[in-house]
Design a protein around this motif. Sequence first.
Motif, mmCIF file in Angstrom:
data_model
loop_
_atom_site.group_PDB
_atom_site.id
_atom_site.type_symbol
_atom_site.label_atom_id
_atom_site.label_comp_id
_atom_site.label_asym_id
_atom_site.label_seq_id
_atom_site.Cartn_x
_atom_site.Cartn_y
_atom_site.Cartn_z
ATOM 1 N N GLY A 117 31.316 61.282 -12.113
ATOM 2 C CA GLY A 117 31.126 59.853 -11.876
ATOM 3 C C GLY A 117 32.410 59.059 -11.914
ATOM 4 N N SER B 144 33.114 55.122 -12.346
ATOM 5 C CA SER B 144 32.259 54.456 -11.378
ATOM 6 C C SER B 144 31.251 53.560 -12.097
ATOM 7 C CB SER B 144 31.528 55.505 -10.531
ATOM 8 O OG SER B 144 31.056 54.952 -9.328
ATOM 9 N N GLY C 18 28.141 53.070 -11.817
ATOM 10 C CA GLY C 18 26.842 53.670 -12.111
ATOM 11 C C GLY C 18 26.857 54.705 -13.218
ATOM 12 N N ARG D 115 26.304 59.877 -14.061
ATOM 13 C CA ARG D 115 25.389 60.523 -13.120
ATOM 14 C C ARG D 115 25.306 59.784 -11.789
ATOM 15 N NH1 ARG D 115 20.222 62.461 -16.887
ATOM 16 N NH2 ARG D 115 21.455 63.719 -18.379
ATOM 17 N N SER D 116 26.285 58.958 -11.508
ATOM 18 C CA SER D 116 26.250 58.159 -10.273
ATOM 19 C C SER D 116 26.521 58.996 -9.024
ATOM 20 C CB SER D 116 27.249 57.006 -10.353
ATOM 21 O OG SER D 116 28.558 57.495 -10.616
ATOM 22 N N GLU E 34 27.724 55.759 -4.286
ATOM 23 C CA GLU E 34 27.133 56.364 -5.469
ATOM 24 C C GLU E 34 25.794 56.951 -5.034
ATOM 25 O OE1 GLU E 34 28.800 53.911 -9.354
ATOM 26 O OE2 GLU E 34 26.731 53.587 -8.677
ATOM 27 N N THR F 160 22.626 56.220 -7.142
ATOM 28 C CA THR F 160 22.115 54.867 -7.373
ATOM 29 C C THR F 160 21.832 54.090 -6.095
ATOM 30 O OG1 THR F 160 24.327 53.862 -7.452
ATOM 31 C CG2 THR F 160 23.457 54.746 -9.523
ATOM 32 N N THR G 294 23.956 52.931 -3.959
ATOM 33 C CA THR G 294 24.874 51.799 -4.040
ATOM 34 C C THR G 294 26.209 52.135 -3.401
ATOM 35 O OG1 THR G 294 23.864 51.097 -6.130
ATOM 36 C CG2 THR G 294 26.043 50.207 -5.627
ATOM 37 N N THR H 147 30.003 46.079 -6.112
ATOM 38 C CA THR H 147 28.913 46.923 -5.645
ATOM 39 C C THR H 147 28.072 46.200 -4.596
ATOM 40 O OG1 THR H 147 27.447 46.202 -7.439
ATOM 41 C CG2 THR H 147 28.785 48.167 -7.817
#
Length: 337
Positions: free
Chosen positions: A238, A255, A257, A260-261, A278, A281, A283, A296
């Motif tokens: 991430g 990042s 998120g 785990r983004s 990401e 997400t 995003t 974002t």
Amino acid sequence: MTTDLSFNSAPRVVSWRAIVRVVAMAVAALACGSPLAVEEFPLPRSKVFPHDPAVGRDGIVWYTDQANSFIGRLDPTTGKVTDYATPTPGSGPHGITVAPDGGVWYTANRVGKLGRLDPATGKITEYAIDARDPHTLVVNKGLVWFTVQGGNQYGTLDPATGKSRVWEVATPNAKPYGIVPTAQGDLWVALFGTNKLGHIVGATGELHEIALPNAGARPRRLAVGNDGRVWYTDYARGFLGVVDPATQQMREFASPGGARSGPYGIAIGTDGRIWYDESGTSTMVAFDPKTARMETVAIPTKGAIVRHMVTDSTRSTLWLALSGTGRIGRIKLPGAK
């Protein structure tokens, strides 16, 4: 060896009068003070799976439909979509790029071939190569360079002769993934199975591996700036990272998120920012290298994964393949035409 296989049937053309261009999360954009948004172009073919996009000098957007083994063409002005079946059924087209001469090249990932589509005629020529699963490709100094993820290789195809050449990556299971050229004619490769980047000397094909600071890093896609710095998405941890080959300095940025983004597709926008997805997400993230500030922008249809994205510098636009939702995405940057 070159196999010239023309697709004799007329290409399938789909045009709809009211193409839906969904503006991404307008309320959220206003809330964060940003006019930027993701517009979506739904693709009409059933179970379409756009994997990678590419854009030509004329602004036409091309994409690979990996699930149906088609090469797609989107005219953003009219919303017209035309798709072309690859000559080899079930080829699983993956990467795609538009060469300086306008030819559209793609990797036939499941059948060990590269293909070239002539946009003037729709004719597709296939080239058999000495690699089982060509992945991502670029055209650099007249040669088509490609990565071979499962085969742990990278290689070239000379369009003039139809001959290919492959090299083995020294590190086992390195999983060569994203590949990008430099202005000097060299190339960089993300070695996704490791915490390394690979620098390919364009004149010889020799690869030099560069380890990233964290052993758990897994770089997936790359972008190279005009200053020579190499930006990468660390999918496993991430992070967005950057390597300066001139100074050997490396930095990374968490990042928004979190761990785990799943940062994935990446490109440098005409606004000077580093844009990436990401995947965990839905995003898009824009990183300003001058201030280290991140902004974002939500992708409207949830579940979209941007495996690859490209910049149309002429029109100040980013194009995204929204895998999993059957759409192509567009972000108009400041100054967009």
